[in-house]
Design a protein around this motif. Structure first.
Motif, PDB file in Angstrom:
ATOM      1  N   ASP A  12       0.490  -1.581  -4.530  1.00 33.84           N
ATOM      2  CA  ASP A  12       1.686  -2.427  -4.554  1.00 33.84           C
ATOM      3  C   ASP A  12       2.487  -2.339  -3.260  1.00 33.84           C
ATOM      4  O   ASP A  12       2.901  -3.361  -2.725  1.00 33.84           O
ATOM      5  CB  ASP A  12       2.575  -2.074  -5.753  1.00 33.84           C
ATOM      6  CG  ASP A  12       1.978  -2.575  -7.069  1.00 33.84           C
ATOM      7  OD1 ASP A  12       1.084  -3.439  -7.018  1.00 33.84           O
ATOM      8  OD2 ASP A  12       2.416  -2.087  -8.125  1.00 33.84           O
ATOM      9  N   GLY A  13       2.713  -1.153  -2.734  1.00 31.21           N
ATOM     10  CA  GLY A  13       3.466  -0.995  -1.487  1.00 31.21           C
ATOM     11  C   GLY A  13       2.766  -1.624  -0.300  1.00 31.21           C
ATOM     12  O   GLY A  13       3.347  -2.453   0.408  1.00 31.21           O
ATOM     13  N   PRO A  14       1.494  -1.265  -0.042  1.00 29.22           N
ATOM     14  CA  PRO A  14       0.776  -1.895   1.068  1.00 29.22           C
ATOM     15  C   PRO A  14       0.621  -3.404   0.909  1.00 29.22           C
ATOM     16  O   PRO A  14       0.654  -4.137   1.898  1.00 29.22           O
ATOM     17  CB  PRO A  14      -0.585  -1.195   1.040  1.00 29.22           C
ATOM     18  CG  PRO A  14      -0.317   0.134   0.433  1.00 29.22           C
ATOM     19  CD  PRO A  14       0.750  -0.132  -0.604  1.00 29.22           C
ATOM     20  N   ARG A  15       0.469  -3.885  -0.343  1.00 30.32           N
ATOM     21  CA  ARG A  15       0.371  -5.335  -0.552  1.00 30.32           C
ATOM     22  C   ARG A  15       1.697  -6.006  -0.221  1.00 30.32           C
ATOM     23  O   ARG A  15       1.729  -7.087   0.384  1.00 30.32           O
ATOM     24  CB  ARG A  15      -0.058  -5.641  -1.987  1.00 30.32           C
ATOM     25  CG  ARG A  15      -0.441  -7.101  -2.157  1.00 30.32           C
ATOM     26  CD  ARG A  15      -1.032  -7.425  -3.507  1.00 30.32           C
ATOM     27  NE  ARG A  15      -0.014  -7.329  -4.543  1.00 30.32           N
ATOM     28  CZ  ARG A  15      -0.114  -6.561  -5.629  1.00 30.32           C
ATOM     29  NH1 ARG A  15      -1.177  -5.827  -5.827  1.00 30.32           N
ATOM     30  NH2 ARG A  15       0.853  -6.533  -6.515  1.00 30.32           N
ATOM     31  N   ALA A  16       2.808  -5.359  -0.582  1.00 31.09           N
ATOM     32  CA  ALA A  16       4.128  -5.910  -0.234  1.00 31.09           C
ATOM     33  C   ALA A  16       4.291  -5.961   1.283  1.00 31.09           C
ATOM     34  O   ALA A  16       4.806  -6.953   1.816  1.00 31.09           O
ATOM     35  CB  ALA A  16       5.235  -5.074  -0.873  1.00 31.09           C
ATOM     36  N   LYS A  59       0.382   0.340   9.274  1.00 34.84           N
ATOM     37  CA  LYS A  59       0.107   0.350   7.835  1.00 34.84           C
ATOM     38  C   LYS A  59      -1.377   0.241   7.488  1.00 34.84           C
ATOM     39  O   LYS A  59      -1.753   0.455   6.348  1.00 34.84           O
ATOM     40  CB  LYS A  59       0.860  -0.800   7.145  1.00 34.84           C
ATOM     41  CG  LYS A  59       2.372  -0.677   7.241  1.00 34.84           C
ATOM     42  CD  LYS A  59       2.835   0.493   6.431  1.00 34.84           C
ATOM     43  CE  LYS A  59       4.327   0.633   6.397  1.00 34.84           C
ATOM     44  NZ  LYS A  59       4.724   1.806   5.621  1.00 34.84           N
ATOM     45  N   ARG A  60      -2.211  -0.077   8.435  1.00 31.24           N
ATOM     46  CA  ARG A  60      -3.621  -0.351   8.132  1.00 31.24           C
ATOM     47  C   ARG A  60      -4.344   0.867   7.549  1.00 31.24           C
ATOM     48  O   ARG A  60      -5.194   0.731   6.681  1.00 31.24           O
ATOM     49  CB  ARG A  60      -4.339  -0.832   9.381  1.00 31.24           C
ATOM     50  CG  ARG A  60      -5.744  -1.286   9.077  1.00 31.24           C
ATOM     51  CD  ARG A  60      -6.374  -1.969  10.231  1.00 31.24           C
ATOM     52  NE  ARG A  60      -7.698  -2.443   9.831  1.00 31.24           N
ATOM     53  CZ  ARG A  60      -8.624  -2.770  10.677  1.00 31.24           C
ATOM     54  NH1 ARG A  60      -8.383  -2.726  11.965  1.00 31.24           N
ATOM     55  NH2 ARG A  60      -9.790  -3.176  10.255  1.00 31.24           N
ATOM     56  N   GLY A  61      -4.008   2.049   7.978  1.00 31.73           N
ATOM     57  CA  GLY A  61      -4.668   3.241   7.469  1.00 31.73           C
ATOM     58  C   GLY A  61      -4.462   3.457   5.979  1.00 31.73           C
ATOM     59  O   GLY A  61      -5.295   4.071   5.309  1.00 31.73           O
ATOM     60  N   GLU A  62      -3.366   2.947   5.447  1.00 31.91           N
ATOM     61  CA  GLU A  62      -3.071   3.108   4.021  1.00 31.91           C
ATOM     62  C   GLU A  62      -4.004   2.290   3.125  1.00 31.91           C
ATOM     63  O   GLU A  62      -4.080   2.556   1.935  1.00 31.91           O
ATOM     64  CB  GLU A  62      -1.624   2.691   3.734  1.00 31.91           C
ATOM     65  CG  GLU A  62      -0.579   3.536   4.423  1.00 31.91           C
ATOM     66  CD  GLU A  62       0.834   3.019   4.205  1.00 31.91           C
ATOM     67  OE1 GLU A  62       1.044   2.246   3.246  1.00 31.91           O
ATOM     68  OE2 GLU A  62       1.705   3.371   4.997  1.00 31.91           O
ATOM     69  N   VAL A  63      -4.671   1.304   3.698  1.00 29.62           N
ATOM     70  CA  VAL A  63      -5.497   0.410   2.876  1.00 29.62           C
ATOM     71  C   VAL A  63      -6.981   0.494   3.211  1.00 29.62           C
ATOM     72  O   VAL A  63      -7.767  -0.319   2.733  1.00 29.62           O
ATOM     73  CB  VAL A  63      -5.012  -1.056   2.996  1.00 29.62           C
ATOM     74  CG1 VAL A  63      -3.604  -1.206   2.471  1.00 29.62           C
ATOM     75  CG2 VAL A  63      -5.129  -1.556   4.428  1.00 29.62           C
ATOM     76  N   ALA A  64      -7.361   1.477   4.018  1.00 24.70           N
ATOM     77  CA  ALA A  64      -8.766   1.610   4.415  1.00 24.70           C
ATOM     78  C   ALA A  64      -9.647   1.716   3.175  1.00 24.70           C
ATOM     79  O   ALA A  64      -9.360   2.460   2.243  1.00 24.70           O
ATOM     80  CB  ALA A  64      -8.940   2.833   5.298  1.00 24.70           C
ATOM     81  N   GLY A  65     -10.699   0.922   3.159  1.00 20.12           N
ATOM     82  CA  GLY A  65     -11.642   0.945   2.053  1.00 20.12           C
ATOM     83  C   GLY A  65     -11.242   0.118   0.856  1.00 20.12           C
ATOM     84  O   GLY A  65     -11.894   0.180  -0.186  1.00 20.12           O
ATOM     85  N   THR A  66     -10.177  -0.663   0.957  1.00 24.63           N
ATOM     86  CA  THR A  66      -9.742  -1.509  -0.150  1.00 24.63           C
ATOM     87  C   THR A  66      -9.854  -2.970   0.252  1.00 24.63           C
ATOM     88  O   THR A  66     -10.081  -3.297   1.412  1.00 24.63           O
ATOM     89  CB  THR A  66      -8.277  -1.221  -0.544  1.00 24.63           C
ATOM     90  OG1 THR A  66      -7.411  -1.692   0.494  1.00 24.63           O
ATOM     91  CG2 THR A  66      -8.051   0.259  -0.785  1.00 24.63           C
ATOM     92  N   TRP A  67      -9.638  -3.843  -0.708  1.00 25.37           N
ATOM     93  CA  TRP A  67      -9.669  -5.280  -0.413  1.00 25.37           C
ATOM     94  C   TRP A  67      -8.539  -5.682   0.525  1.00 25.37           C
ATOM     95  O   TRP A  67      -8.647  -6.661   1.258  1.00 25.37           O
ATOM     96  CB  TRP A  67      -9.621  -6.097  -1.694  1.00 25.37           C
ATOM     97  CG  TRP A  67      -8.347  -5.953  -2.484  1.00 25.37           C
ATOM     98  CD1 TRP A  67      -8.045  -4.990  -3.393  1.00 25.37           C
ATOM     99  CD2 TRP A  67      -7.196  -6.789  -2.405  1.00 25.37           C
ATOM    100  NE1 TRP A  67      -6.781  -5.179  -3.890  1.00 25.37           N
ATOM    101  CE2 TRP A  67      -6.231  -6.287  -3.297  1.00 25.37           C
ATOM    102  CE3 TRP A  67      -6.876  -7.936  -1.666  1.00 25.37           C
ATOM    103  CZ2 TRP A  67      -4.989  -6.862  -3.472  1.00 25.37           C
ATOM    104  CZ3 TRP A  67      -5.637  -8.515  -1.851  1.00 25.37           C
ATOM    105  CH2 TRP A  67      -4.703  -7.984  -2.738  1.00 25.37           C
ATOM    106  N   LEU A  68      -7.461  -4.912   0.561  1.00 24.73           N
ATOM    107  CA  LEU A  68      -6.344  -5.236   1.457  1.00 24.73           C
ATOM    108  C   LEU A  68      -6.697  -5.009   2.926  1.00 24.73           C
ATOM    109  O   LEU A  68      -6.111  -5.630   3.809  1.00 24.73           O
ATOM    110  CB  LEU A  68      -5.113  -4.400   1.110  1.00 24.73           C
ATOM    111  CG  LEU A  68      -4.204  -4.936   0.027  1.00 24.73           C
ATOM    112  CD1 LEU A  68      -3.096  -3.953  -0.273  1.00 24.73           C
ATOM    113  CD2 LEU A  68      -3.646  -6.294   0.385  1.00 24.73           C
ATOM    114  N   ASP A  69      -7.643  -4.136   3.183  1.00 16.80           N
ATOM    115  CA  ASP A  69      -8.051  -3.880   4.568  1.00 16.80           C
ATOM    116  C   ASP A  69      -8.508  -5.171   5.241  1.00 16.80           C
ATOM    117  O   ASP A  69      -8.268  -5.385   6.424  1.00 16.80           O
ATOM    118  CB  ASP A  69      -9.155  -2.833   4.597  1.00 16.80           C
ATOM    119  CG  ASP A  69      -9.485  -2.358   5.998  1.00 16.80           C
ATOM    120  OD1 ASP A  69      -8.552  -2.185   6.802  1.00 16.80           O
ATOM    121  OD2 ASP A  69     -10.681  -2.160   6.288  1.00 16.80           O
TER     122      ASP A  69
END
Length: 132
Positions: A12-16, A59-69
């Motif tokens: 939720d945070g990284p998507r926001a 912020k990119r490191g927070e989403v590594a390996g997810t669809w948000l990356d």
């Protein structure tokens, strides 16, 4: 890339932040359309997009390996490819024979930037990864 690696609620945070970054890029596009600058020029040299690309890297490191990356990569690549094509535009505009091509390039580049921002933001709203 799947979203199995990190539970959905934890994104939720990284998507926001990703929505904020798309918003900053969209603001740069609006400034380019409504101002004296081109869309591409406002996108690369405007404060909103410069802030957005810095946030992307932070912020990119927070989403590594997810669809948000895929969204963070999409936004970063949009910025750098726009800068690259602006350099080509700059080289063309200084030559007399390249001026018509340069003007066509800047229009196409502006449309491409707007398309990338809109397409990415819509995919984010649908919680889907975006492809290059």
């Amino acid at each position: 890339m799947g979203n199995e690696l990190i539970p959905h609620a934890d994104l939720d945070g990284p998507r926001a932040w990703c929505h904020v970054i798309y918003g900053l890029h969209a603001l740069a596009v609006v400034v380019g359309v409504s101002g004296a600058a081109s869309i591409a020029g406002a996108f690369v040299f405007g404060v909103p997009s410069l802030l957005a690309v810095v946030l992307n890297w932070l912020k990119r490191g927070e989403v590594a390996g997810t669809w948000l990356d895929s969204h963070y990569r999409w936004q970063i690549r949009t910025f750098w490819f726009t800068l690259l094509w602006l350099l080509v535009y700059g080289l063309l505009i200084v030559t007399i024979i390249g001026i018509p091509v340069a003007w066509l390039l800047i229009v196409v580049l502006g449309i491409w930037v707007a398309y990338r921002v809109i397409r990415g933001w819509l995919a984010l709203a649908d919680q889907r990864p975006i492809g290059d």
